[in-house]
Design an enzyme around this catalytic site. Structure first.
Site, PDB file in Angstrom:
ATOM      1  N   HIS B 125      10.280  -4.951  -5.951  1.00 45.61           N
ATOM      2  CA  HIS B 125      10.015  -4.990  -4.528  1.00 45.61           C
ATOM      3  C   HIS B 125      10.732  -6.395  -4.020  1.00 45.61           C
ATOM      4  O   HIS B 125      10.600  -7.291  -4.720  1.00 45.61           O
ATOM      5  CB  HIS B 125       8.638  -4.700  -4.050  1.00 45.61           C
ATOM      6  CG  HIS B 125       8.395  -4.424  -2.694  1.00 45.61           C
ATOM      7  ND1 HIS B 125       8.158  -5.528  -2.048  1.00 45.61           N
ATOM      8  CD2 HIS B 125       8.064  -3.425  -1.979  1.00 45.61           C
ATOM      9  CE1 HIS B 125       7.709  -5.124  -0.843  1.00 45.61           C
ATOM     10  NE2 HIS B 125       7.541  -3.670  -0.910  1.00 45.61           N
ATOM     11  N   ASP B 201       3.508  -7.635 -10.733  1.00 48.31           N
ATOM     12  CA  ASP B 201       3.286  -7.158  -9.630  1.00 48.31           C
ATOM     13  C   ASP B 201       2.389  -5.872  -9.846  1.00 48.31           C
ATOM     14  O   ASP B 201       3.239  -4.681 -10.217  1.00 48.31           O
ATOM     15  CB  ASP B 201       4.723  -7.068  -8.950  1.00 48.31           C
ATOM     16  CG  ASP B 201       4.588  -6.081  -7.826  1.00 48.31           C
ATOM     17  OD1 ASP B 201       3.379  -5.710  -7.108  1.00 48.31           O
ATOM     18  OD2 ASP B 201       5.692  -6.362  -6.895  1.00 48.31           O
ATOM     19  N   GLN B 204       1.404  -1.335  -7.312  1.00 53.23           N
ATOM     20  CA  GLN B 204       1.766   0.107  -7.271  1.00 53.23           C
ATOM     21  C   GLN B 204       0.884   0.650  -8.674  1.00 53.23           C
ATOM     22  O   GLN B 204       0.936   1.820  -8.881  1.00 53.23           O
ATOM     23  CB  GLN B 204       3.189   0.663  -7.431  1.00 53.23           C
ATOM     24  CG  GLN B 204       3.695   0.225  -6.130  1.00 53.23           C
ATOM     25  CD  GLN B 204       3.450   1.048  -4.935  1.00 53.23           C
ATOM     26  OE1 GLN B 204       2.760   1.983  -5.110  1.00 53.23           O
ATOM     27  NE2 GLN B 204       3.737   0.606  -3.857  1.00 53.23           N
ATOM     28  N   LYS B 227      -3.364  -0.774  -0.376  1.00 57.58           N
ATOM     29  CA  LYS B 227      -2.775   0.426  -1.179  1.00 57.58           C
ATOM     30  C   LYS B 227      -3.809   1.060  -2.052  1.00 57.58           C
ATOM     31  O   LYS B 227      -3.343   1.888  -2.820  1.00 57.58           O
ATOM     32  CB  LYS B 227      -1.536  -0.112  -2.171  1.00 57.58           C
ATOM     33  CG  LYS B 227      -0.394  -0.722  -1.275  1.00 57.58           C
ATOM     34  CD  LYS B 227       0.722  -0.983  -2.030  1.00 57.58           C
ATOM     35  CE  LYS B 227       1.737  -1.834  -1.418  1.00 57.58           C
ATOM     36  NZ  LYS B 227       2.440  -1.223  -0.489  1.00 57.58           N
ATOM     37  N   CYS B 367      11.988  -1.366   0.639  1.00 57.45           N
ATOM     38  CA  CYS B 367      11.934  -2.655   0.352  1.00 57.45           C
ATOM     39  C   CYS B 367      12.441  -2.846  -1.064  1.00 57.45           C
ATOM     40  O   CYS B 367      12.138  -3.931  -1.840  1.00 57.45           O
ATOM     41  CB  CYS B 367      10.581  -3.267   0.567  1.00 57.45           C
ATOM     42  SG  CYS B 367      10.062  -3.152   1.976  1.00 57.45           S
TER      43      CYS B 367
HETATM   44  C1  LIG Z   1       5.784  -2.968  -6.013  1.00 55.82           C
HETATM   45  C2  LIG Z   1       5.215  -3.536  -4.708  1.00 55.82           C
HETATM   46  N1  LIG Z   1       5.280  -4.715  -4.895  1.00 55.82           N
HETATM   47  C3  LIG Z   1       4.769  -5.660  -3.612  1.00 55.82           C
HETATM   48  C4  LIG Z   1       4.673  -4.791  -2.297  1.00 55.82           C
HETATM   49  C5  LIG Z   1       4.233  -5.888  -1.299  1.00 55.82           C
HETATM   50  O1  LIG Z   1       2.807  -5.570  -0.923  1.00 55.82           O
HETATM   51  P1  LIG Z   1       2.071  -6.236   0.372  1.00 55.82           P
HETATM   52  O2  LIG Z   1       3.093  -5.554   1.484  1.00 55.82           O
HETATM   53  O3  LIG Z   1       0.483  -5.571   0.489  1.00 55.82           O
HETATM   54  O4  LIG Z   1       1.996  -7.580   0.345  1.00 55.82           O
HETATM   55  C6  LIG Z   1       4.439  -3.616  -2.366  1.00 55.82           C
HETATM   56  C7  LIG Z   1       4.303  -2.891  -1.305  1.00 55.82           C
HETATM   57  O5  LIG Z   1       4.783  -2.826  -0.197  1.00 55.82           O
HETATM   58  C8  LIG Z   1       5.027  -2.853  -3.483  1.00 55.82           C
HETATM   59  O6  LIG Z   1       4.843  -1.618  -3.645  1.00 55.82           O
END
Ligand SMILES: Cc1ncc(COP(=O)(O)O)c(C=O)c1O
Lengths: 134, 413
Positions: B125, B201, B204, B227, B367
Site C-alpha cells: 500500500h 503492515d 488487512q 478496518k 492506493c
Molecule cells: C495494506 C494496507 N496498509 C495500510 C493501509 C492504511 O491504513 P490507514 O488508512 O487506516 O492508515 C491500508 C488501508 O487503506 C491497507 O490496506
C-alpha cells in the site's frame, strides 16, 4: 443506471473517432491517476482556422470514452475561440445522461485534454508572434 | 473445529446494514477492505464515553479522569492481547499510516545511513512505500522491492540477495489488492539472519485472521481500528520493548514528558513516550469494544472460516462469469479481498452499475499504483467481505455482475 444510455454504451463499444491524427496541429495528453483513464486528443485545423478533424487515443471507462468520442465529433467546424469557451455543461449535454458527482472527473477528462491542446497551441502562437517582434 | 459466524445475529447489530439507499435498494456492503461498518455496541461505547466520563486521560485526579484513564488503558490491554503482545509495547496511533510513519521518523531516520537498504515488496500500500521513500531521500538509504509472481505471491527466491546490506524489511501481511497472505514468519527469519529489522503492515490481516506477533517473529506491527469494526482515527503500533525504549519520541509535547525545565526535558517510558498530546481516548475505548465484539462472535478463527466460505463462492462464481481475478486462487492463501476485472469493462463502470444495484465495492488503484503497474492494469474492481456478509449477498453481487455483463454486452469488447 440511466448513466449507461444506449448512446453512451454504443460510443464506448464502437467509438467513431478513436484513431491517431499524425498530422494534427493540436494535441494534448492527460490522465486521471485515480482510475487510470488516459487520453490523447488530436485536432486538425483547416485553412480558415476551423477544426476539420479531431480524434482521440487512449483508454478509459465508458463515460470518459463516450465523452471523448462525442467531443471529437462536436469539435468539427468550430474555431479555436469557440473551443476555448467550451464548458463542462457542454460536455454533460453531449453525454445527455445524469453524471453523478463521483463520475464527474471521468466525464470531464476529455474536455480538459482538449482545452490543454487549445491553450498550448494558442500559447505557442503567442510565443511565435513575440518571436517575430523580438 | 471453530464455529462459524451467526450472520443474521451479527447483522442485527449493524444499524447501517438495514438502511435504504437513495435509489430505494438495500445495501450490500462489500467494501470492507476500505473500512468496515460499526456495530451498535461500538457506536454506543463512543457515545457513552462522551455522555458519561469524558475527561483528559492521565491528567486529572478527579473521578472522571480516573475512569477515562482506566478505560483507555484497558483498551490498550485488549489491543495488546489481540496480537499476543504486552500493553507496554502497544502504542495508540491514528492508524496504520501513522504507525508506519512513527517507525520511519523515530527509528529509521535515526538509524539508517547512506547505502543502507530498506526492503519492501511490490504489493505494498502507498502508506508502506511513501514514508520509506522519504527516509531514503533523507538518509541516502536505498529501496529494494521483493517481486511478485504471476499468481500474485511474493517471489522469495531472490530474497537473500535483496537482503544484502538491508537494515529494515517492511512488508504487508495481507495484500489489500491481491488478498495474498504472505509468509511473514519466514521473511522475518531470513531478514533477522541478514541483520535487518522487520515491520509488518497488518492493516488487512489483523481484521481477518489470527495475528500473533511472536509467531510472526517481527519487530514492529501496525494496524487500524476502522478496518475491524472500530472507529476511524485510532490504530496500533506494536514494537519490541527494547526497540521502543531505544527510539526517540515521534511528537513532542504534553503527556510524553517526565520532567520539563526551560532548557530540556526527559521523557516517560513507552508507550506514552510516543503519545504526545491529548489522545483519541473515546475512539480507543470504542476500538477495545470492537475487539471484544470480534471475540464474542467467535473470534478471529471463526471470522477466517466464515470468510473462506464467502471467498470460495466468490472466486468460483467470478471464474464462471469469465472475470479475470488477481491473486492466488486458493482461499487458504488469501484474506478477504478479491480484485477482478470483467474483460472489456472498466472497473469504474463495474462499480457504478453495482452501485445502482445497492452493492458497494471499490474500483481504482487501491492506493497501490506500483502494484497496478506490475500487474499491467490501470485499475481493478475490488470486493471485500466481512463478518456480516452472507452467502446470499455474494450471490446477489454475482447476479449484479451479470447485469454489468448484460449492460455492456459480452460480444465485441
Ligand atoms: C495494506 C494496507 N496498509 C495500510 C493501509 C492504511 O491504513 P490507514 O488508512 O487506516 O492508515 C491500508 C488501508 O487503506 C491497507 O490496506
Amino acid at each position: 443506471m440511466d448513466m449507461y444510455s444506449e448512446n453512451v454504451l454504443d460510443r464506448y463499444r464502437s467509438p467513431r473517432f478513436r484513431r491517431e491524427l499524425a498530422s494534427a496541429a493540436l494535441r494534448a495528453h492527460d490522465v486521471n491517476p485515480v482510475c487510470g483513464d488516459d487520453f490523447t486528443l488530436f485536432v486538425q485545423l483547416g485553412p480558415d482556422g476551423r477544426v476539420v478533424d479531431a480524434s482521440f487515443t487512449g483508454v478509459g471507462c465508458a463515460i470518459s470514452t463516450a465523452s471523448a468520442d462525442m467531443l471529437c465529433e462536436a469539435c468539427i467546424g468550430k474555431s479555436l475561440d469557440e473551443l476555448r469557451l467550451l464548458d463542462k455543461d457542454f460536455a454533460y449535454s453531449l453525454l445527455g445522461v445524469p453524471i453523478s458527482a463521483v463520475r464527474a472527473k471521468c466525464a470531464l477528462l476529455p474536455l480538459k485534454v482538449l482545452k490543454l491542446a487549445v491553450y498550448s497551441h494558442l500559447g505557442q502562437k503567442l510565443l511565435e508572434k513575440e518571436g517575430e517582434f523580438g | 473445529m471453530v464455529g462459524l459466524i451467526d450472520v443474521p445475529r451479527v447483522r442485527a447489530d449493524f444499524p447501517i446494514l438495514s438502511r435504504k439507499l437513495p435509489n430505494g435498494k438495500s445495501l450490500v456492503y462489500l467494501d470492507n477492505a476500505a473500512t468496515t461498518q460499526k456495530p451498535v455496541q461500538v457506536i454506543e461505547a463512543l457515545s457513552d464515553y462522551y455522555r458519561s466520563y469524558n475527561a483528559n486521560a492521565h491528567r486529572g485526579l478527579h473521578a472522571l479522569s480516573a475512569e477515562a484513564t482506566d478505560a483507555y488503558e484497558s483498551a490498550r490491554k485488549k489491543a495488546a492481547a489481540f496480537i499476543g503482545a504486552s500493553a507496554r509495547e502497544t502504542v495508540f496511533t491514528r492508524g496504520t499510516t501513522e504507525s508506519l510513519n512513527l517507525i520511519a521518523y523515530s527509528w529509521a531516520l535515526a538509524n539508517l545511513r547512506k547505502g543502507d537498504v530498506i526492503v519492501l515488496s511490490q504489493m505494498e500500500h502507498h502508506s508502506n512505500i511513501v514514508p520509506w521513500q522519504f527516509v531514503a531521500g533523507q538518509t541516502g538509504a536505498v529501496l529494494r522491492f521483493i517481486p511478485i509472481t504471476p499468481e500474485g505471491r511474493l517471489d522469495l527466491a531472490s530474497l537473500d540477495s535483496l537482503l544484502s546490506c538491508a537494515k529494515l524489511v517492511s512488508v504487508t501481511h495481507a495484500s489489500n489488492v491481491l488478498g495474498t497472505i504472505n509468509d511473514v514468519a519466514a521473511i522475518s527469519r531470513r531478514a533477522h539472519e541478514a541483520g535487518a529489522l522487520v515491520v509488518v503492515d497488518a492493516a488487512q490481516s489483523a481484521p481477518h485472521l489470527p495475528v500473533d506477533v511472536s509467531s510472526l517473529g517481527c519487530d514492529f506491527l501496525a494496524f487500524s481500528s476502522h478496518k475491524m469494526l472500530g472507529p476511524m482515527g485510532v490504530g496500533v503500533l506494536w514494537g519490541k520493548r527494547e526497540l521502543l525504549d531505544s527510539m526517540r519520541p515521534f511528537n513532542y509535547g504534553g503527556e510524553m514528558i517526565r520532567e520539563v525545565s526551560f532548557e530540556s526535558s526527559t521523557f516517560v517510558e513507552p508507550p506514552l513516550k510516543f503519545e504526545a498530546g491529548t489522545g483519541n481516548v473515546g475512539d480507543a475505548i470504542a476500538f477495545g469494544v470492537a475487539l471484544d465484539y470480534l471475540s464474542e462472535i467467535g473470534g478471529l478463527g471463526a471470522v477466517r472460516e466464515h470468510e473462506k466460505q464467502l471467498l470460495a463462492l466468490m472466486l468460483e462464481s467470478l471464474d464462471s462469469l469469465g472475470a479475470v481475478v488477481f491473486g492466488p486462487s486458493d482461499v487458504h492463501e488469501r484474506a478477504g479481498v478479491v480484485s477482478f476485472n470483467l474483460p472489456g469493462v472498466h472497473g469504474h463502470d463495474v462499480a457504478s452499475v453495482l452501485d445502482g444495484e445497492g452493492v458497494a465495492i471499490r474500483s481504482g488503484h487501491h492506493c497501490a499504483m506500483p502494484l497496478m503497474r506490475a500487474l499491467g492494469v490501470a485499475a481493478t474492481a475490488r470486493a471485500s467481505p466481512y463478518v456480516y456478509n452472507s452467502l446470499d449477498e455474494v450471490d446477489y453481487f454475482i447476479a449484479s455482475l451479470k447485469k454489468v455483463k448484460r449492460v455492456f454486452g459480452s460480444g465485441g469488447l
